[in-house]
Design an enzyme around this catalytic site. Structure first.
Site, PDB file in Angstrom:
ATOM      1  CG  ASN A   1      57.427 -44.011  15.687  1.00 29.05           C
ATOM      2  OD1 ASN A   1      56.919 -43.358  14.776  1.00 29.05           O
ATOM      3  ND2 ASN A   1      58.052 -43.447  16.711  1.00 29.05           N
TER       4      ASN A   1
ATOM      5  CG  ASP B   1      58.950 -41.607  20.884  1.00 24.14           C
ATOM      6  OD1 ASP B   1      58.312 -42.170  19.972  1.00 24.14           O
ATOM      7  OD2 ASP B   1      58.976 -40.369  21.033  1.00 24.14           O
TER       8      ASP B   1
ATOM      9  CB  SER C   1      65.671 -45.089  16.829  1.00 23.10           C
ATOM     10  OG  SER C   1      66.764 -44.452  17.467  1.00 23.10           O
TER      11      SER C   1
ATOM     12  CG  HIS D   1      61.847 -40.862  17.921  1.00 23.40           C
ATOM     13  ND1 HIS D   1      60.804 -40.001  18.161  1.00 23.40           N
ATOM     14  CD2 HIS D   1      62.866 -40.456  18.715  1.00 23.40           C
ATOM     15  CE1 HIS D   1      61.173 -39.103  19.066  1.00 23.40           C
ATOM     16  NE2 HIS D   1      62.412 -39.362  19.415  1.00 23.40           N
TER      17      HIS D   1
HETATM   18  C1  GAR Z   1      60.672 -37.592  10.276  1.00 27.41           C
HETATM   19  O1  GAR Z   1      61.837 -36.901  10.593  1.00 27.41           O
HETATM   20  C2  GAR Z   1      60.326 -38.581  11.364  1.00 27.41           C
HETATM   21  O2  GAR Z   1      61.449 -39.192  11.941  1.00 27.41           O
HETATM   22  C3  GAR Z   1      59.645 -37.685  12.366  1.00 27.41           C
HETATM   23  O3  GAR Z   1      58.860 -36.810  11.599  1.00 27.41           O
HETATM   24  C4  GAR Z   1      59.485 -36.633  10.329  1.00 27.41           C
HETATM   25  C5  GAR Z   1      58.461 -36.940   9.261  1.00 27.41           C
HETATM   26  O4  GAR Z   1      58.931 -36.591   7.986  1.00 27.41           O
HETATM   27  N1  GAR Z   1      58.849 -38.430  13.294  1.00 27.41           N
HETATM   28  C6  GAR Z   1      58.618 -38.052  14.544  1.00 27.41           C
HETATM   29  O5  GAR Z   1      59.064 -37.034  15.017  1.00 27.41           O
HETATM   30  C7  GAR Z   1      57.756 -39.000  15.340  1.00 27.41           C
HETATM   31  N2  GAR Z   1      57.607 -38.517  16.685  1.00 27.41           N
HETATM   32  P1  GAR Z   1      58.123 -37.066   6.702  1.00 27.41           P
HETATM   33  O6  GAR Z   1      56.668 -36.684   6.928  1.00 27.41           O
HETATM   34  O7  GAR Z   1      58.740 -36.317   5.573  1.00 27.41           O
HETATM   35  O8  GAR Z   1      58.304 -38.549   6.581  1.00 27.41           O
END
Ligand code: GAR
Length: 208
Positions: free
Chosen positions: A105, A143, A134, A107
């Site tokens: 994942n 997480d 991360s 995060h």
């Molecule tokens: C990213 O910033 C990722 O790190 C976060 O969502 C966004 C997705 O962007 N993930 C989380 O918050 C997981 N809990 P994307 O759809 O443009 O890849």
């Protein structure tokens, strides 16, 4: 060619970074399925229709039932690695145990700081001068799995959650591609909550 299943909920820019890295030859892998808990996720449009799977998780009576359906669909494409790339729904234990050790994942925080949501706002509220993202192995506790690698960005005067997110996202893309490259090259493993890279324990998250 190592096979990737990618789980998404939203925009899919991290999925796009993986696809671009494969197209340019920087990442030797193929995306064999893109899976979403939200049929309206823009990310789904980044791959061809035969590669898409989605069900509206909110229409299921409980988490376990949705997860079982998702796990069967993911399994059916025989992935070597399952990548959560902006997947915003908590995965249940049955799903995680099924793919444990090959489930990663990304995060948007410097874990173990700020598990869960609103990571940029929480970093600002805490007065942090250092923020980042991360990539970690997924375990049942949210997480909390072993961190493989992180990127850091400075927090600047006047930053808002949006400016932080915008500055972080290109670094997220590079981080995710780099870790998936290690994984698909067979260089990454996890046992008993410890990450191994090239057979050596990673005692502190790698910094990219
Ligand atoms: C990213 O910033 C990722 O790190 C976060 O969502 C966004 C997705 O962007 N993930 C989380 O918050 C997981 N809990 P994307 O759809 O443009 O890849």
């Amino acid at each position: 060619q190592p096979r990737l299943a990618v789980l998404v909920s939203g925009r899919g820019s991290n999925l796009q970074a993986l696809l671009d890295a494969m197209a340019s030859g920087a990442l030797a892998a193929e995306v064999v399925g893109v899976f979403s808990d939200r049929p309206d996720a823009a990310a789904l449009q980044r791959v061809g229709a035969p590669m898409r799977w989605s069900e509206d998780a909110r229409a299921f009576p409980d988490r376990a039932e949705f997860d079982a359906r998702l796990a069967d669909a993911v399994q059916a494409c025989h992935p070597d690695w399952v990548i959560c790339a902006g997947y915003m729904r908590i995965l249940g234990e049955a799903f995680i145990e099924r793919f444990r050790g090959r489930l990663l994942n990304i995060h948007p925080s410097l874990l173990p700081k700020y598990r869960g949501l609103k990571t940029h706002a929480r970093a600002l509220a805490a007065g942090d001068s250092d923020h980042g993202a991360s990539v970690h192995f997924v375990v049942p506790e949210l997480d909390a799995g072993a961190v493989v690698a992180q990127v850091h960005i400075p927090v600047l005067a006047g930053d808002t959650p949006d400016t932080l997110a915008a500055r972080l996202i290109p670094r997220e893309h590079a981080l995710l591609v780099a870790v998936v490259a290690l994984a698909t090259a067979g260089r990454l493993a996890e046992r008993d909550d410890v990450v191994y890279c090239d057979g050596q324990p990673v005692l502190k998250a790698l910094t990219l």
